[in-house]
Each structure stands twice: as C-alpha cells, then as structure tokens.
Design a protein around this motif. Structure first.
Motif, short mmCIF file in Angstrom:
data_model
loop_
_atom_site.label_atom_id
_atom_site.label_comp_id
_atom_site.label_asym_id
_atom_site.label_seq_id
_atom_site.Cartn_x
_atom_site.Cartn_y
_atom_site.Cartn_z
N ASP A 146 0.68 -1.24 -0.45
CA ASP A 146 0.24 -0.24 -0.05
C ASP A 146 1.14 1.24 0.36
OD1 ASP A 146 -2.63 -1.12 0.13
OD2 ASP A 146 -2.06 -2.17 1.81
N PHE A 147 2.11 0.91 0.63
CA PHE A 147 2.86 2.30 0.63
C PHE A 147 3.42 2.44 -0.74
CE2 PHE A 147 6.73 3.87 2.92
CZ PHE A 147 6.47 5.46 2.88
N ALA A 148 3.95 1.90 -1.21
CA ALA A 148 4.31 1.69 -2.94
C ALA A 148 3.15 1.88 -4.19
CB ALA A 148 5.15 0.36 -2.97
N ASP A 149 1.93 1.59 -3.31
CA ASP A 149 1.20 2.49 -3.97
C ASP A 149 1.01 3.68 -4.39
OD1 ASP A 149 0.81 -0.19 -5.55
OD2 ASP A 149 -0.86 -0.70 -4.47
N ALA A 150 0.48 3.91 -2.35
CA ALA A 150 0.99 5.92 -2.16
C ALA A 150 2.04 6.11 -2.41
CB ALA A 150 0.60 5.93 -1.04
N ILE A 151 3.23 5.81 -2.91
CA ILE A 151 3.98 6.47 -3.91
C ILE A 151 3.80 6.71 -5.07
CG2 ILE A 151 6.55 6.47 -4.39
CD1 ILE A 151 6.71 5.37 -1.01
N ALA A 152 3.77 5.84 -6.07
CA ALA A 152 3.61 5.24 -7.64
C ALA A 152 2.84 6.81 -7.88
CB ALA A 152 3.37 4.18 -7.50
N GLU A 153 1.16 6.59 -6.22
CA GLU A 153 0.11 7.47 -7.11
C GLU A 153 0.62 9.32 -6.75
OE1 GLU A 153 -4.64 8.17 -5.94
OE2 GLU A 153 -3.86 6.72 -5.17
N TYR A 154 1.86 9.08 -5.57
CA TYR A 154 1.90 10.66 -5.66
C TYR A 154 3.49 10.46 -5.35
CZ TYR A 154 -2.74 11.58 -4.03
OH TYR A 154 -4.03 11.80 -3.87
N PRO A 155 4.75 10.41 -6.81
CA PRO A 155 5.79 10.72 -7.21
C PRO A 155 6.56 11.56 -6.70
CG PRO A 155 4.78 10.43 -9.12
CD PRO A 155 3.49 10.05 -8.41
N LEU A 156 5.71 12.83 -7.37
CA LEU A 156 6.93 14.49 -6.39
C LEU A 156 6.66 14.30 -5.03
CD1 LEU A 156 5.44 16.43 -9.63
CD2 LEU A 156 7.55 15.17 -9.23
N LEU A 157 5.33 14.32 -4.28
CA LEU A 157 5.48 14.40 -3.35
C LEU A 157 6.31 13.57 -2.53
CD1 LEU A 157 3.48 15.32 -0.66
CD2 LEU A 157 2.36 13.70 -0.74
N ALA A 158 6.83 12.69 -2.44
CA ALA A 158 7.43 11.03 -2.08
C ALA A 158 9.29 11.55 -1.91
CB ALA A 158 7.26 10.14 -2.80
N ALA A 159 8.96 12.32 -3.64
CA ALA A 159 10.33 12.77 -3.67
C ALA A 159 11.04 14.16 -3.38
CB ALA A 159 10.55 13.27 -4.85
N GLN A 160 9.82 14.99 -2.41
CA GLN A 160 9.51 16.41 -1.83
C GLN A 160 10.32 15.44 -0.42
OE1 GLN A 160 6.93 18.64 -2.05
NE2 GLN A 160 7.06 19.95 0.14
N MET A 161 9.41 15.09 -0.02
CA MET A 161 9.51 14.04 1.37
C MET A 161 11.26 13.98 1.91
SD MET A 161 6.04 12.52 1.97
CE MET A 161 6.24 12.59 3.69
N LEU A 162 11.48 12.87 0.53
CA LEU A 162 12.72 12.67 0.88
C LEU A 162 14.05 13.13 1.19
CD1 LEU A 162 12.21 8.83 -1.23
CD2 LEU A 162 12.80 9.14 0.69
N GLU A 163 13.54 14.24 -0.02
CA GLU A 163 14.89 15.36 -0.42
C GLU A 163 14.58 16.57 1.18
OE1 GLU A 163 15.79 18.97 -3.12
OE2 GLU A 163 13.69 18.17 -3.62
N GLU A 164 13.61 16.53 1.47
CA GLU A 164 13.60 16.66 2.93
C GLU A 164 14.32 16.40 4.12
OE1 GLU A 164 9.86 19.55 3.67
OE2 GLU A 164 9.54 20.27 1.44
N CYS A 165 14.11 15.38 4.06
CA CYS A 165 14.68 14.25 5.34
C CYS A 165 16.22 14.38 5.01
CB CYS A 165 14.10 13.09 5.16
SG CYS A 165 12.26 12.52 5.76
N GLY A 166 16.64 14.79 3.80
CA GLY A 166 18.40 14.94 3.76
C GLY A 166 18.94 13.72 3.03
N LEU A 167 18.09 12.86 2.15
CA LEU A 167 18.23 11.94 1.38
C LEU A 167 18.40 13.07 -0.53
CD1 LEU A 167 18.54 8.46 1.25
CD2 LEU A 167 16.49 8.87 -0.68
N THR A 168 19.26 12.56 -0.70
CA THR A 168 20.14 13.18 -2.47
C THR A 168 19.50 11.99 -3.19
OG1 THR A 168 22.36 12.29 -2.22
CG2 THR A 168 21.45 14.44 -1.05
N LEU A 169 19.89 12.96 -4.49
CA LEU A 169 19.19 11.92 -5.74
C LEU A 169 20.77 10.65 -6.07
CD1 LEU A 169 18.28 11.02 -8.52
CD2 LEU A 169 19.52 12.75 -9.33
N ASP A 170 21.83 11.47 -5.57
CA ASP A 170 23.27 10.28 -5.34
C ASP A 170 22.77 8.96 -4.21
OD1 ASP A 170 24.26 11.52 -7.51
OD2 ASP A 170 25.42 12.59 -5.75
#
Length: 216
Positions: A169-193
């Motif tokens: 269900d978590f994966a489905d939510a990320i697939a539905e809202y990819p930009l929000l998931a990316a923003q959350m990861l970035e704000e947690c300190g995760l980089t593209l690398d």
C-alpha cells in the motif's frame, strides 16, 4: 517574528529548537506543556518554500481546514495585490504539525525561500518584508476557525489507518504521488545520489552494503 514582536502584534510566539531533527522542541511542548497552547485557535509556521502556499496538510494528515486556508490566503492577497497565496495540500513536516491534535488550525506559510536544505538556499527578502507588512495589518477576525483538532483526517490520501505499515500500500501511494514522495525524501536529507546508490545496491541483489546518510 522578531519584527512582529517589536511592532506589538498580539500573539504567542514560539521559537523552536531541533525542527530539522524531528521537531524536538515542538514535540516536547506538545507532550509536556500542552497547557501553553490553551485557547490558541490557529498556529502559523513561517517555514515554507516559495511565495504562495498556505499548507492544509502535513504528515499528520489535515492540519488546517480549507476554510481557514482560504480565509488566510484571501486576507493576505487583499493586503498586497502582488501576493498569490492559495491553499496547498503538499505540506510535509514542520513544527505546527506537532500541534494538530491540540490546535484547530495549524498551517505553514510560504516566506520566499528556495533551494532549502542545501548550499544554494536563497531568500527573497523583498517578499519576506512584504509578508511582514501584511501580517502586521492582518485582521484576525477574518480568519475562519473550523477544524476539530480531536478528529484526524487523511482525506488527502483516501486511505485508512489500517493501511499504514503495509509495504504494498505504501508503494502504491508513492506511485500515485511520486513528486510528493520525492519532496519528502529530499526534505529528510536523501539526495539523488543516495537514491541511485540504493538502486545499484538493489540491482546487485541486495548483497551490497549500502546505507544512505540521513542528515539535516
């Protein structure tokens, strides 16, 4: 906020410690001194990128009503014709998130910065000063207080509490809202690398020893 205090704008002003480490200061207040927030109808965090967002949802779910967000945006736009404030449901996590179970309306307001959490972060000082001028003139009686803090809503997602913790269900939510998931990861300190390295480790069959550095 310091200028608002100096100008005598009524309100309870909180300067929190440890927001980037998990909202340590606001979480401590919420757990140990909730009476400090007694009779507070609305909490506004001045900690949002861009120049036009009035946040309605954070990690808690809905933290302020659409009616409040619209009334605040309309009031600010009315005070400065150059403003384009509007409700936005893509908030992630800031100190007012910790107060959503205590205070009816908890929002996060854009203050003009960009490129947050990095060496190229900038602040539009002109916008910030215009926002200060508007906040000093804001008529609080125009703000609509509607949300019940005792009721938690996750209407942004359309899922229910029992779904949390289920990987599919978590994966489905990320697939539905990819930009929000990316923003959350970035704000947690995760980089593209970091993400690319994690993909590499996964493609190696999970045998590679890779743990991303989470920092703020």
């Amino acid at each position: 906020m310091l200028n608002m205090i100096a100008a005598g704008r009524p309100g309870l002003y909180l300067f929190h410690r440890g927001e980037e480490q998990g909202c340590l200061g606001s979480r401590w207040i919420q757990r140990h001194t909730p009476d400090l927030l007694k009779d507070i109808d609305a909490a506004i965090a001045f900690d949002r990128a861009g120049s036009g967002d009035v946040i309605t949802h954070q990690s808690y779910g809905r933290t302020c009503s659409d009616a409040f967000a619209i009334s605040l945006a309309s009031a600010l736009n009315g005070l400065n014709p150059g403003f384009r404030y509007r409700p936005d449901d893509t908030g992630v996590y800031t100190d007012t998130n910790e107060y959503a179970g205590l205070i009816p309306e908890c929002t996060n307001l854009s203050v003009g910065y960009q490129g947050q959490h990095g060496p190229r972060e900038t602040l539009d000082v002109d916008h910030c000063e215009k926002l200060l001028a508007a906040m000093l003139r804001l008529d609080a009686s125009l703000l609509v207080i509607e949300r019940d803090p005792s009721k938690q809503e996750d209407d942004r997602w359309g899922w229910h509490d029992h779904y949390y913790g289920h990987r599919d269900d978590f994966a489905d939510a990320i697939a539905e809202y990819p930009l929000l998931a990316a923003q959350m990861l970035e704000e947690c300190g995760l980089t593209l690398d970091d993400f690319r390295m994690a993909i590499w480790a996964e493609e190696m069959g999970g045998d590679a020893d890779y743990r991303p550095l989470m920092a703020s």
